[in-house]
Motif scaffolding. Sequence first.
Motif, PDB file in Angstrom:
ATOM      1  N   ASP A 185       0.814  -1.216  -0.076  1.00  0.00           N
ATOM      2  CA  ASP A 185       0.058  -0.010   0.024  1.00  0.00           C
ATOM      3  C   ASP A 185       0.722   1.208  -0.010  1.00  0.00           C
ATOM      4  O   ASP A 185       0.355   2.341   0.088  1.00  0.00           O
ATOM      5  CB  ASP A 185      -0.661   0.087   1.358  1.00  0.00           C
ATOM      6  N   VAL A 186       2.141   1.110  -0.154  1.00  0.00           N
ATOM      7  CA  VAL A 186       3.196   2.234  -0.191  1.00  0.00           C
ATOM      8  C   VAL A 186       2.506   3.372  -1.377  1.00  0.00           C
ATOM      9  O   VAL A 186       2.518   2.852  -2.391  1.00  0.00           O
ATOM     10  CB  VAL A 186       4.527   1.717  -0.276  1.00  0.00           C
ATOM     11  N   ARG A 187       2.405   4.508  -1.054  1.00  0.00           N
ATOM     12  CA  ARG A 187       2.148   5.351  -2.066  1.00  0.00           C
ATOM     13  C   ARG A 187       3.371   5.768  -2.627  1.00  0.00           C
ATOM     14  O   ARG A 187       4.793   6.017  -2.258  1.00  0.00           O
ATOM     15  CB  ARG A 187       1.585   6.794  -1.554  1.00  0.00           C
ATOM     16  N   THR A 188       3.515   5.924  -4.145  1.00  0.00           N
ATOM     17  CA  THR A 188       4.625   6.205  -5.007  1.00  0.00           C
ATOM     18  C   THR A 188       4.558   7.803  -5.284  1.00  0.00           C
ATOM     19  O   THR A 188       3.852   8.278  -5.779  1.00  0.00           O
ATOM     20  CB  THR A 188       4.460   5.294  -6.127  1.00  0.00           C
ATOM     21  N   ALA A 189       5.723   8.338  -4.745  1.00  0.00           N
ATOM     22  CA  ALA A 189       5.938   9.859  -4.963  1.00  0.00           C
ATOM     23  C   ALA A 189       6.036  10.287  -6.426  1.00  0.00           C
ATOM     24  O   ALA A 189       6.914   9.475  -7.064  1.00  0.00           O
ATOM     25  CB  ALA A 189       7.055  10.200  -3.955  1.00  0.00           C
ATOM     26  N   ASP A 190       5.450  11.096  -6.925  1.00  0.00           N
ATOM     27  CA  ASP A 190       5.475  11.336  -8.185  1.00  0.00           C
ATOM     28  C   ASP A 190       5.356  10.517  -9.261  1.00  0.00           C
ATOM     29  O   ASP A 190       6.010  10.397 -10.424  1.00  0.00           O
ATOM     30  CB  ASP A 190       6.846  12.037  -8.592  1.00  0.00           C
ATOM     31  N   ALA A 191       4.516   9.512  -8.841  1.00  0.00           N
ATOM     32  CA  ALA A 191       4.468   8.017  -9.670  1.00  0.00           C
ATOM     33  C   ALA A 191       5.800   7.398 -10.130  1.00  0.00           C
ATOM     34  O   ALA A 191       5.670   6.426 -10.818  1.00  0.00           O
ATOM     35  CB  ALA A 191       3.678   8.448 -11.020  1.00  0.00           C
ATOM     36  N   ALA A 225      11.172   4.154  -9.206  1.00  0.00           N
ATOM     37  CA  ALA A 225      12.497   3.948  -8.783  1.00  0.00           C
ATOM     38  C   ALA A 225      12.840   4.850  -7.494  1.00  0.00           C
ATOM     39  O   ALA A 225      13.507   4.716  -6.629  1.00  0.00           O
ATOM     40  CB  ALA A 225      13.353   4.532 -10.005  1.00  0.00           C
ATOM     41  N   GLN A 226      12.378   6.087  -7.516  1.00  0.00           N
ATOM     42  CA  GLN A 226      12.647   6.978  -6.479  1.00  0.00           C
ATOM     43  C   GLN A 226      11.996   6.479  -5.234  1.00  0.00           C
ATOM     44  O   GLN A 226      12.520   6.518  -4.001  1.00  0.00           O
ATOM     45  CB  GLN A 226      12.101   8.558  -6.773  1.00  0.00           C
ATOM     46  N   THR A 227      10.959   5.985  -5.212  1.00  0.00           N
ATOM     47  CA  THR A 227      10.220   5.418  -3.922  1.00  0.00           C
ATOM     48  C   THR A 227      11.034   4.196  -3.517  1.00  0.00           C
ATOM     49  O   THR A 227      11.083   4.006  -2.355  1.00  0.00           O
ATOM     50  CB  THR A 227       8.874   4.904  -4.421  1.00  0.00           C
ATOM     51  N   PRO A 252       8.836  14.265 -13.361  1.00  0.00           N
ATOM     52  CA  PRO A 252      10.158  13.692 -14.320  1.00  0.00           C
ATOM     53  C   PRO A 252       9.651  12.687 -15.252  1.00  0.00           C
ATOM     54  O   PRO A 252      10.207  12.480 -16.390  1.00  0.00           O
ATOM     55  CB  PRO A 252      10.968  13.183 -12.968  1.00  0.00           C
ATOM     56  N   LEU A 253       8.819  11.724 -15.045  1.00  0.00           N
ATOM     57  CA  LEU A 253       8.594  10.666 -16.019  1.00  0.00           C
ATOM     58  C   LEU A 253       8.050  11.079 -17.158  1.00  0.00           C
ATOM     59  O   LEU A 253       7.702  10.736 -17.984  1.00  0.00           O
ATOM     60  CB  LEU A 253       7.666   9.673 -15.364  1.00  0.00           C
ATOM     61  N   ALA A 254       7.505  12.491 -17.339  1.00  0.00           N
ATOM     62  CA  ALA A 254       6.754  12.949 -18.403  1.00  0.00           C
ATOM     63  C   ALA A 254       7.785  12.929 -19.600  1.00  0.00           C
ATOM     64  O   ALA A 254       7.601  13.510 -20.734  1.00  0.00           O
ATOM     65  CB  ALA A 254       6.291  14.394 -18.320  1.00  0.00           C
ATOM     66  N   ALA A 255       9.242  13.189 -19.095  1.00  0.00           N
ATOM     67  CA  ALA A 255      10.186  13.480 -20.121  1.00  0.00           C
ATOM     68  C   ALA A 255      10.735  12.337 -20.795  1.00  0.00           C
ATOM     69  O   ALA A 255      11.426  12.328 -21.804  1.00  0.00           O
ATOM     70  CB  ALA A 255      11.535  14.027 -19.413  1.00  0.00           C
ATOM     71  N   ILE A 259      -4.820   8.829 -14.992  1.00  0.00           N
ATOM     72  CA  ILE A 259      -3.485   9.178 -14.605  1.00  0.00           C
ATOM     73  C   ILE A 259      -2.905   8.142 -14.263  1.00  0.00           C
ATOM     74  O   ILE A 259      -3.220   7.094 -13.742  1.00  0.00           O
ATOM     75  CB  ILE A 259      -3.693  10.347 -13.576  1.00  0.00           C
ATOM     76  N   VAL A 260      -1.446   8.071 -14.308  1.00  0.00           N
ATOM     77  CA  VAL A 260      -0.428   7.257 -13.909  1.00  0.00           C
ATOM     78  C   VAL A 260      -0.224   7.560 -12.618  1.00  0.00           C
ATOM     79  O   VAL A 260       0.236   8.523 -12.231  1.00  0.00           O
ATOM     80  CB  VAL A 260       0.861   7.086 -15.089  1.00  0.00           C
ATOM     81  N   ARG A 261      -0.191   6.461 -11.535  1.00  0.00           N
ATOM     82  CA  ARG A 261       0.165   6.400 -10.198  1.00  0.00           C
ATOM     83  C   ARG A 261       1.186   5.888  -9.718  1.00  0.00           C
ATOM     84  O   ARG A 261       1.874   6.149  -8.892  1.00  0.00           O
ATOM     85  CB  ARG A 261      -1.159   5.855  -9.438  1.00  0.00           C
ATOM     86  N   SER A 262       1.899   5.067 -10.874  1.00  0.00           N
ATOM     87  CA  SER A 262       3.137   4.221 -10.405  1.00  0.00           C
ATOM     88  C   SER A 262       3.637   3.561 -11.597  1.00  0.00           C
ATOM     89  O   SER A 262       3.057   3.319 -12.502  1.00  0.00           O
ATOM     90  CB  SER A 262       2.628   2.995  -9.356  1.00  0.00           C
TER      91      SER A 262
END
Length: 850
Positions: free
Chosen positions: A472-478, A481-483, A560-563, A586-589
Amino acid sequence: MTSAAFDLATIGAGLAFADAVDELAATLDASTSAVVSAPPGTGKTTLVPPLLASRSRGRVIVTQPRRVAARAAARRLAQLDGSPLGTRVGFTVRGERAVGRDMRVEFVTAGVLLRRLLDDPGLAGVDAVIIDEVHERALETDLLIGLLSEVRELRDDLVLIAMSATLDAARIAAVIGTDDRPAPIVNHEVPAFPLTERWAPSPAPRLDERGVTWAFLDHVARTTASAALELSRADPAADVLVFAPGAREVSEIARRIRGATEAFDVRELHGQMPASEQDAVIRGRRSGEQARVIVTTSLAESSLTVPGVRLVVDTCLARGPQRDAARGMTGLVTTAASRSSCVQRAGRATRQGPGTVVRCVDERTYATAPARPTPEIASSDLTDAALLLACWGVPGGVGLRLIDPLPVDSLADAFTVLHDLGAIDDEGRATSEGRALARIPTDPRLARALRDGSPVVGTRLAAEVVALLGSDVRTADADVAQTLIALRGGRTPEARRWRSDADRLERLTTPAPGVRSDLDGIGLVIALAFPERVARRMDRTSAGATFLLASGTRAGVSGPLAAVEWLAIADVVRASGRAAAGSGAIVRSAAVLTEQQMEPAASHLITDRVEAEFVGGRIHARRERRVGAILRSSAPVRASADEGRDAVRRALHREGLGMFAWSETAVALRRRLALLHRELGSPWPDVSDAGLLVALDAWLAPELDALAGGTPVARLDLTSALRRLLPWPEAGRLDELVPERLEVPSGSRVRIAYPEADDPDARPVVAVKLQECFGWAQTPRLVDGRVPVLFHLLSPAGRPLAVTDDLTSFWSGPYAQVRAEMRGRYPKHPWPEDPWATAPTRHTKGRAAR
């Protein structure tokens, strides 16, 4: 205690359900199944398991819908029994267990028991199974009822009990009983403590396109602080329970209450917390400690008793799985909580005395909420359930006694996923690969990613990614890798729990010595789990980017993933607003993916073929390389004859026969054939649109070749094409059965207007001047006398005067009225009193005389 029997008098002291123990025991003397219905907090979860254990030699298994409930119930019963946890009473949940060889009662989650059944379908050593909180209609609980009903057909000694506080008891009894007799119902009513209902509707909306609004959370926090202060003045020993839809809202409401007052010990309770913190909340506060405000999800709605609660504040919101059939996505959606759930929540305030519920809605909004929650079986992703049923030997649950059947559309989607994973065969039966995946305690797609990803990226990284995706960990900025980086270095309870799950999953894999891949392997693991969510960037704006998934769904990405050009998406949900970039999702992860990594993960979705289209009367062909719906490259090519014909066929099925230029002759022939088929059937051909499209090769093959070779549509001779359908030798009677023209008494040969090919009721029509039919008594009939001609009798100017298929009746009756109206208007034309004695003519009286 070491004896087999439990001391029910000691365990049941002070519990209202103790008064029903004798009734349940008597019921079980006559039946091996029962439904137990009793209000929350009466003690059924505490008393029924030791009652069954005292009546048997084997183990009693009790299922709970949540891990925290299983642990809490086991600890409570062990404490009342006076035995160490794990000796006589224990529990097993994902990643944690306290069990012993001589254990008599074991509390488990439904998922644990489902997978145990795959290894031990007969449940050796188990004498009874109790399914608690059936009313929640969790998917795994529903499946358990179906599987255990089948087990009991082979084991008539296995006792099965379903329990709940609010359930449709008769319906459940019919399912867990036999074909001849439903299970008996033990309904224990307890006088409820008084409940005071208050309404505190928010001036701001509860929900918007992003979910729960900040303004509503502010309102809930203010309402709670005010009501809690009022309660503490009247009853300092009382605690407060606040229901929110999800962990995020729990944290936000708790933070706001802490900021508003220091008078309370504000606690959080939700599934993402470590077990020790959950258990500390459930155990209650000790004497002298500060009054508590506990903000929780539906975790505390049922199956858990939080002691000391006298006030419940309810957002009247719930979060549950909802499937988007159009996009093939299932996600958690926040909606109005059902009224039965709100009743359960309110009941937490009256378990130990009079209580109060404050609902943060008005009475009208509450009344329009659904009566009961939607069963998960109707709204969830069924992939895991379908695999389990296939391994059980009942693909799709056919033949199982289920409360509700599995939805056909969701089940079909699950079969597609499992077939692509190689988990089931064409008949829906489990393969050896499927059985292996089913024994990994996670979603089959994640199990596949763990098995296939470990040899490529290393067992540790694969386990870490799968543990994260299954948590259930929320993924920051989707950004997965960073999470993952944050979790690796984290010391939070969330990070510790993730690390424990990763360790457990790593032990389930085969070590791959020398294989190591760091963050650049994350996308591959995700793509192995969700190949249909491989995505390519379509466009980019200042707000983010829109990606096209291989499944055909478009989804917005920000940050960042938008790039990047390619993504492996783990979680995508329906949404609107700026974040969705107009895509509806929308992409959440997600994680970055290379094109080289995409190919092995989504190999079954990759195509390389010529796509030919028939547009504007011409064949246009391109060679296209795709990953599902994603176009990787496209170049113009010359279509082969087969490709051209296929393109024309697709165009015809898409646009219909209207794309042809039908000549009058072709239309007339088609209508004549349609009447013959309608009246005589075979061998006369079906020339409706549907019939002609089915038989394209039988009548239009040369024309298809011509079109594929570049011949314009306008140059086709469809009359000749239709004649290929004529049956021989019957075709020799075509003009006799359905002539093109009909000779009338005046000698004129009038064209017959046949009905349209797709009109099943219309009649052939002859439009002729009335004077040309004088003396005609017998109405002509076509198709061997089956179909009378419908006459439109016209004035000298060609305007309709009468419509009839009975000329004799017309001359004898309506003609007199027509004559009276017309002879003054057309004096040069004959209007005899006796039409039977006048010669038919197509001329005026003067010309006829000459």
